[in-house]
Design a protein around this motif. Structure first.
Motif, PDB file in Angstrom:
ATOM      1  N   ARG A   9      10.009   4.490   4.634  1.00  0.00           N
ATOM      2  CA  ARG A   9      11.297   3.996   5.107  1.00  0.00           C
ATOM      3  C   ARG A   9      11.463   4.197   6.608  1.00  0.00           C
ATOM      4  NH1 ARG A   9      13.775   0.038   2.505  1.00  0.00           N
ATOM      5  NH2 ARG A   9      14.807   0.635   0.582  1.00  0.00           N
ATOM      6  N   LEU A  10      10.879   5.247   7.140  1.00  0.00           N
ATOM      7  CA  LEU A  10      10.939   5.473   8.586  1.00  0.00           C
ATOM      8  C   LEU A  10      10.196   4.358   9.317  1.00  0.00           C
ATOM      9  CD1 LEU A  10      12.248   7.748  10.273  1.00  0.00           C
ATOM     10  CD2 LEU A  10       9.979   8.760  10.467  1.00  0.00           C
ATOM     11  N   ARG A  11       9.031   3.973   8.817  1.00  0.00           N
ATOM     12  CA  ARG A  11       8.285   2.881   9.446  1.00  0.00           C
ATOM     13  C   ARG A  11       9.075   1.575   9.389  1.00  0.00           C
ATOM     14  NH1 ARG A  11       6.145  -1.359   7.957  1.00  0.00           N
ATOM     15  NH2 ARG A  11       6.216  -0.865   5.744  1.00  0.00           N
TER      16      ARG A  11
ATOM     17  N   ALA B 290       0.834  -1.207   0.000  1.00  0.00           N
ATOM     18  CA  ALA B 290       0.000   0.000   0.000  1.00  0.00           C
ATOM     19  C   ALA B 290       0.869   1.258   0.000  1.00  0.00           C
ATOM     20  CB  ALA B 290      -0.935  -0.003   1.208  1.00  0.00           C
ATOM     21  N   GLU B 291       1.939   1.239   0.757  1.00  0.00           N
ATOM     22  CA  GLU B 291       2.819   2.409   0.823  1.00  0.00           C
ATOM     23  C   GLU B 291       3.537   2.633  -0.513  1.00  0.00           C
ATOM     24  OE1 GLU B 291       3.606   1.930   5.618  1.00  0.00           O
ATOM     25  OE2 GLU B 291       5.219   1.482   4.201  1.00  0.00           O
TER      26      GLU B 291
ATOM     27  N   ALA C 138       7.664  12.829   0.746  1.00  0.00           N
ATOM     28  CA  ALA C 138       7.079  12.564   2.070  1.00  0.00           C
ATOM     29  C   ALA C 138       6.622  11.112   2.197  1.00  0.00           C
ATOM     30  CB  ALA C 138       5.902  13.506   2.311  1.00  0.00           C
ATOM     31  N   ARG C 139       6.062  10.565   1.121  1.00  0.00           N
ATOM     32  CA  ARG C 139       5.611   9.169   1.145  1.00  0.00           C
ATOM     33  C   ARG C 139       6.785   8.213   1.326  1.00  0.00           C
ATOM     34  NH1 ARG C 139       0.156   8.281   2.008  1.00  0.00           N
ATOM     35  NH2 ARG C 139      -1.092   9.741   0.799  1.00  0.00           N
ATOM     36  N   VAL C 140       7.883   8.490   0.623  1.00  0.00           N
ATOM     37  CA  VAL C 140       9.076   7.649   0.774  1.00  0.00           C
ATOM     38  C   VAL C 140       9.635   7.780   2.190  1.00  0.00           C
ATOM     39  CG1 VAL C 140      11.474   7.327   0.056  1.00  0.00           C
ATOM     40  CG2 VAL C 140       9.691   7.638  -1.667  1.00  0.00           C
ATOM     41  N   HIS C 141       9.706   8.997   2.686  1.00  0.00           N
ATOM     42  CA  HIS C 141      10.220   9.242   4.038  1.00  0.00           C
ATOM     43  C   HIS C 141       9.433   8.431   5.073  1.00  0.00           C
ATOM     44  CE1 HIS C 141      10.324  11.381   7.919  1.00  0.00           C
ATOM     45  NE2 HIS C 141      11.588  11.642   7.614  1.00  0.00           N
ATOM     46  N   ASP C 142       8.117   8.512   5.006  1.00  0.00           N
ATOM     47  CA  ASP C 142       7.281   7.806   5.986  1.00  0.00           C
ATOM     48  C   ASP C 142       7.419   6.293   5.839  1.00  0.00           C
ATOM     49  OD1 ASP C 142       6.471  10.273   6.838  1.00  0.00           O
ATOM     50  OD2 ASP C 142       4.482  10.191   5.905  1.00  0.00           O
TER      51      ASP C 142
END
Length: 238
Positions: free
Chosen positions: A219-221, A194-195, A213-217
């Motif tokens: 990879r952070l997760r 989904a991400e 921002a989508r990539v950041h979130d």
């Protein structure tokens, strides 16, 4: 590559259409042995011993070892041979800092491409995500891991920045063992599909800030899921 600069030996070995040399073959064989843990982290041996295990002569292995030291996969110890580098959880934290920065910038660049190029990149990323979804449904974790790696490699390669591509390849090689070791332990693999699709949609719409921002979130997760696993199992080195 900047104009006026001659290609390095490492870059020359990657030129399309060029036949692999004995050094290239030794590099590929030793690198694969490290990635699949045939040569486990902490393993130490002379170049001659390594050459014997690989069924190769010492000279190309020596050159391969030099390249792999530049990649951060081995250390050459004076009079003590070659050491296969291990990773600690803190190393993984640093690696994810680099991944988040490079992949976030790559997503921005992709979302800034002209429409036709952006659509081609998005379609390629969507194919990789589809392979992930099928592998997840089938419970095929190795296939999931391969498809996931392909998605992230494509994300950076399609951005068209050669230096970013080389940096991320080195980082991925260093972190490969940790990712594969923890696949069965991570609970949120299904969320990645989904991400990834959210990243693709932002790229398709031509929204650089949203794509980053989508990539950041994402990879952070992944980082915040992986590191506690390594620490909880007492995996000080891997």
């Amino acid at each position: 590559m900047a104009r006026g600069r001659s290609a390095s030996k490492h870059e020359q070995s990657e030129e399309p259409g060029r036949q692999p040399s004995m050094v290239d073959n030794a590099y590929a064989a030793l690198k694969q042995a490290i990635l699949d843990s045939s040569f486990a982290p902490g393993y130490q041996a002379s170049e001659q011993e390594i050459a014997l295990r690989l069924g190769m002569s010492r000279t190309p292995v020596h050159e391969a070892v030099i390249r792999l030291q530049e990649d951060g996969l081995v250390r050459v110890l004076s009079r003590k041979g070659v050491l296969i580098c291990a990773l600690a959880p803190e190393d993984m934290r640093e690696i994810y800092d680099v991944i988040i920065a490079v992949e976030g910038r790559a997503a921005e660049l992709l979302a800034s491409l002209p429409d036709a190029e952006r659509e081609l990149a998005a379609a390629e990323l969507a194919r990789g995500t589809g392979e992930m979804a099928r592998a997840w449904k089938d419970g095929d974790l190795p296939a999931w891991g391969k498809a996931d790696a392909n998605f992230h490699r494509t994300l950076v390669e399609r951005a068209g920045n050669g230096r970013m591509t080389r940096i991320i390849q080195t980082i991925n090689d260093q972190s490969h063992r940790a990712r594969m070791l923890t696949l069965k332990l991570r609970r949120e693999l299904g969320s990645s599909v989904a991400e990834h699709r959210a990243i693709i949609e932002a790229i398709q719409r031509g929204e650089p800030v949203e794509a980053q921002a989508r990539v950041h979130d994402h990879r952070l997760r992944a980082r915040d899921e992986l590191l506690p696993i390594l620490e909880s199992f007492g995996l000080r080195h891997l």
